[in-house]
Design a protein around this motif. Structure first.
Motif, short mmCIF file in Angstrom:
data_model
loop_
_atom_site.label_atom_id
_atom_site.label_comp_id
_atom_site.label_asym_id
_atom_site.label_seq_id
_atom_site.Cartn_x
_atom_site.Cartn_y
_atom_site.Cartn_z
N GLN A 56 -2.24 -4.04 7.50
CA GLN A 56 -2.61 -2.70 7.98
C GLN A 56 -1.70 -2.18 9.07
OE1 GLN A 56 -4.79 -0.79 6.70
NE2 GLN A 56 -5.62 0.63 8.21
N LEU A 108 -7.95 -4.09 1.22
CA LEU A 108 -8.69 -3.28 0.26
C LEU A 108 -10.19 -3.40 0.48
CD1 LEU A 108 -6.92 -3.82 -3.21
CD2 LEU A 108 -7.23 -1.64 -2.01
N ASN A 166 -10.54 0.11 2.71
CA ASN A 166 -10.50 1.15 1.70
C ASN A 166 -11.92 1.63 1.43
OD1 ASN A 166 -10.53 2.39 -1.03
ND2 ASN A 166 -8.37 1.79 -1.08
N GLN A 174 -13.29 3.22 -0.80
CA GLN A 174 -13.76 3.07 -2.16
C GLN A 174 -14.34 1.68 -2.44
OE1 GLN A 174 -10.79 4.07 -5.07
NE2 GLN A 174 -12.05 3.48 -6.82
#
Length: 314
Positions: free
Chosen positions: A216, A270, A274, A276
């Motif tokens: 990140q 992720l 993220n 999602q």
């Protein structure tokens, strides 16, 4: 030297009664018990919150086994319950065993009832990280460049194992007593990384590998010429006794299971950052595998199958 990263996972939990832990492991509403299950049903114990590398690896393993026709059930628990349950056969696999130091007490107590499925990561270690364009190259340099880092080292929880290593070994060993060692929480440490990157300021923090922060943020580790942060550890997957004999195919795949810093960092990132996938680890694994189409084949030697997708929540 005590190198466990966070106090709540200290090896003292081994002292809890084995009987009580076994009962606790078997009393979950989402039972991952091995009793009565078919040879095609595999239970994976998920690590406690905070051990992101183990969670990420476990869901990759789950996906691979599911694609090969297995029904995979997952259940999270405290470490004491996990190792007791693994030794007693309530779980089949636990993928986040740190050796030779962090989980040594568990292996000493339960090792005769477990079997090692192999090492999937071999650079697990405590670190001091800085933004990549800052002047310090080694921990020793923090004395010379203290002002560049606001005379501060940002730590995590005051009671964490890494905090003890830094406070009792690293700081006095490198003569950094004039540096302010600021402890608060892991989230505050990560926030300082984000803030420093946004503002363009220098920052020095306590960290560990593997961690999604390396993916990140633009950071790097300081060299530790005196070795005061401890040696690198390996992360192993362990199984209940007799598992490899019962499932030689899975044992073979696990021997091939390896993740690099970049791979585990990308997958953790992720899952954690993220929007999602924050509540959808399986979706994160699917997205990651889509970007790494050869990974699954490198384990099993063939393309993904179309096996059972039955799961239990974690």
């Amino acid at each position: 030297m005590f190198t466990a990263r966070r106090t709540r996972y200290a090896v003292a939990t081994v002292a809890v009664s084995g009987l009580a832990l076994t009962l606790a492991a078997c009393s979950s509403d989402d039972d991952a018990s091995g009793s009565g299950k078919s040879d095609k049903t595999i239970s994976i114990a998920l690590p406690p919150a905070g051990w992101d590398e183990g969670t990420a690896a476990s869901y990759v393993i789950k996906k691979v086994l599911t694609d090969q026709g297995y029904t995979v059930k997952t259940q999270s628990a405290d470490l004491g319950i996990i190792f007791t349950g693994l030794a007693g056969g309530s779980y089949d696999i636990y993928a986040d065993t740190w050796l030779p130091t962090t989980h040594a007490a568990y292996l000493k107590k339960y090792g005769s009832k477990l079997e090692d499925l192999g090492t999937w990561y071999d650079n697990a270690k405590l670190t001091i990280a800085v933004n990549e364009d800052s002047p310090a190259k080694s921990i020793d340099d923090l004395k010379k460049y203290a002002k560049d880092y606001d005379n501060k080292l940002v730590g995590i929880e005051a009671g964490a194992g890494e905090t003890g290593v830094v406070k009792n070994d690293m700081i006095p060993g490198y003569g950094l007593d004039d540096l302010t060692f600021q402890t608060s929480s892991t989230s505050a440490m990560l926030a300082s990384l984000k803030s420093a990157e946004s503002s363009g300021k220098n920052v020095a923090v306590t960290l560990w590998r593997p961690h999604w922060a390396y993916t990140q943020f633009k950071i790097r580790d300081l060299e530790d010429p005196k070795g005061l942060m401890g040696s690198a550890e390996q992360i192993h997957a362990y199984a209940k006794k007799g598992f490899a004999a019962d499932h030689p195919d899975i044992a073979k795949w696990m021997k091939n299971f390896k993740l690099t810093d970049d791979q585990i960092g990308e997958l953790e990132n992720l899952m954690r950052n993220n929007d999602q996938y924050k509540n959808d680890p399986e979706g994160a694994v699917n997205a990651w595998l889509a970007k790494n189409p050869d990974f699954e084949k490198s384990l099993t030697g063939d393309a993904a199958g179309s096996g059972s997708t039955e799961t239990s929540g974690s």
